[in-house]
Motif scaffolding. Structure first.
Motif, PDB file in Angstrom:
ATOM      1  N   GLU A  68     -78.854 -38.449 -57.792  1.00  9.56           N
ATOM      2  CA  GLU A  68     -77.894 -39.518 -57.509  1.00  9.56           C
ATOM      3  C   GLU A  68     -76.580 -38.943 -57.002  1.00  9.56           C
ATOM      4  O   GLU A  68     -75.986 -39.459 -56.041  1.00  9.56           O
ATOM      5  CB  GLU A  68     -77.659 -40.342 -58.776  1.00  9.56           C
ATOM      6  CG  GLU A  68     -76.694 -41.517 -58.582  1.00  9.56           C
ATOM      7  CD  GLU A  68     -76.448 -42.293 -59.868  1.00  9.56           C
ATOM      8  OE1 GLU A  68     -75.494 -43.094 -59.900  1.00  9.56           O
ATOM      9  OE2 GLU A  68     -77.204 -42.085 -60.846  1.00  9.56           O
ATOM     10  N   ARG A  69     -76.125 -37.835 -57.631  1.00  6.00           N
ATOM     11  CA  ARG A  69     -74.863 -37.215 -57.187  1.00  6.00           C
ATOM     12  C   ARG A  69     -75.027 -36.651 -55.775  1.00  6.00           C
ATOM     13  O   ARG A  69     -74.143 -36.797 -54.927  1.00  6.00           O
ATOM     14  CB  ARG A  69     -74.466 -36.106 -58.171  1.00  6.00           C
ATOM     15  CG  ARG A  69     -73.193 -35.346 -57.749  1.00  6.00           C
ATOM     16  CD  ARG A  69     -71.959 -36.250 -57.764  1.00  6.00           C
ATOM     17  NE  ARG A  69     -71.616 -36.667 -59.111  1.00  6.00           N
ATOM     18  CZ  ARG A  69     -70.778 -36.005 -59.906  1.00  6.00           C
ATOM     19  NH1 ARG A  69     -70.187 -34.897 -59.476  1.00  6.00           N
ATOM     20  NH2 ARG A  69     -70.505 -36.459 -61.118  1.00  6.00           N
ATOM     21  N   GLY A 126     -74.347 -38.733 -48.638  1.00 10.04           N
ATOM     22  CA  GLY A 126     -74.594 -39.968 -47.903  1.00 10.04           C
ATOM     23  C   GLY A 126     -76.051 -40.130 -47.521  1.00 10.04           C
ATOM     24  O   GLY A 126     -76.367 -40.628 -46.430  1.00 10.04           O
ATOM     25  N   ALA A 145     -75.007 -39.496 -53.228  1.00  5.41           N
ATOM     26  CA  ALA A 145     -73.678 -40.083 -53.027  1.00  5.41           C
ATOM     27  C   ALA A 145     -72.792 -39.161 -52.203  1.00  5.41           C
ATOM     28  O   ALA A 145     -72.103 -39.611 -51.272  1.00  5.41           O
ATOM     29  CB  ALA A 145     -73.042 -40.364 -54.395  1.00  5.41           C
TER      30      ALA A 145
END
Length: 317
Positions: A248-249, A255, A252
């Motif tokens: 998830e990191r 992108g 994010a």
């Protein structure tokens, strides 16, 4: 007998001390136990003082003191205390050598070593501490001369040299033998020369902007270290939320969409930045030096790669 102390024959001296006649005669012939007198026929006779002298000679010989040193003690050039101190140190060295030999024999038996390997292990374990240090230092110096490693990287290698203790455990001895075998191998030297030591965070993800990599790598390292401390298995169900947080990191910051493509790309990146044989070397160094393995200092890549490539549980809707 008008106060005259009776003299003893060799046979009588042997009977009183329990020392064989042949041994007494040898000590007498070498001058360690000179006779007090001789009979007209030339037979040796000894006074009571010879009994104490003979007991001292025998005690020192049983302690493995050589004849020349025994003579110096008897002549008053050395005290018994001085001889005992010197021989205590020598005995300690022999005990350490025997323990090392014992450990090596157990290692040979455990590994089922061949004749050639046994000879090599024997030679390696007989090296002095200085010879072992020189062997590893030459290996590190060779790497420094043959590769574009930064000066700080070579310094890191030099400050973590394996130091086999005087009385190693079986595990430490086995680790030292394996290190010696590794650094003598041309293939390993090439891998070590080419393997980056833990790179700067901004260089750990080629093709990713340095500022993004500098944010992601510490997060991964800390997350994996915390999971290890908690006993989370990379292939267990407990690893799912950990690896999901990492992905998830990444999604994010980069992108990108969290999906199979991103996860396989991440696994490939982390796999390429880790050499298990080089990691093995560092683990062996920790074992030889009896250093505690700190989860935060372990390479995080193998854990992440395992977790990323673990089949994800099917979603239920």
């Amino acid at each position: 007998m008008n106060g005259v102390t009776p003299l003893h024959s060799i046979g009588e001296l042997s009977a009183r001390t329990g020392v064989p006649v042949r041994t007494i005669r040898f000590y007498s012939d070498t001058g360690l136990l000179p006779p007090t007198d001789r009979t007209p026929a030339g037979y040796r006779r000894y006074g009571d003082a010879a009994i104490g002298r003979l007991h001292l000679i025998c005690a020192l010989r049983e302690l493995d003191v050589d004849l020349a040193t025994v003579r110096r003690v008897l002549d008053g050039d050395l005290s018994v205390a001085e001889v005992a101190a010197a021989h205590a140190d020598a005995t300690a060295l022999r005990i350490r050598a025997l323990r090392l030999r014992h450990s090596m024999l157990r290692l040979v038996a455990r590994r089922g070593s061949s004749t050639e390997e046994t000879v090599l292990m024997h030679r390696l374990t007989r090296l002095t501490a200085d010879e072992r240090r020189r062997m590893v230092a030459d290996f590190v110096a060779g790497l420094g001369a043959a590769t574009p490693h930064s000066r700080s990287a070579v310094t890191a290698l030099r400050t973590a040299l394996p130091e086999l203790p005087d009385e190693p455990s079986d595990a430490q001895l086995a680790a030292w033998v394996e290190i010696a075998e590794l650094i003598a191998d041309d293939g390993f030297r090439t891998r070590m020369a080419q393997a980056a030591l833990p790179p700067a965070d901004e260089d750990a993800l080629p093709g990713v902007a340095p500022e993004a990599a500098a944010e992601l790598i510490p997060f991964v390292r800390q997350t994996v270290a915390a999971a290890r401390v908690a006993g989370v298995d990379a292939e267990g169900d407990d690893a799912v939320p950990v690896v999901d947080a990492v992905v998830e990191r990444f999604a994010a910051v980069l992108g990108r969409h969290d999906g199979p493509d991103l996860r396989e790309w991440m696994a490939g990146q982390f796999e390429a930045g880790h050499d298990p044989v080089v990691e093995r070397y560092w683990r062996l160094v920790w074992t030889v030096n009896d250093w505690q393995v700190v989860p935060g200092h372990l390479p995080f890549q193998p854990w992440v790669v395992q977790a990323l490539r673990r089949p994800r549980p099917a979603a239920h809707g």
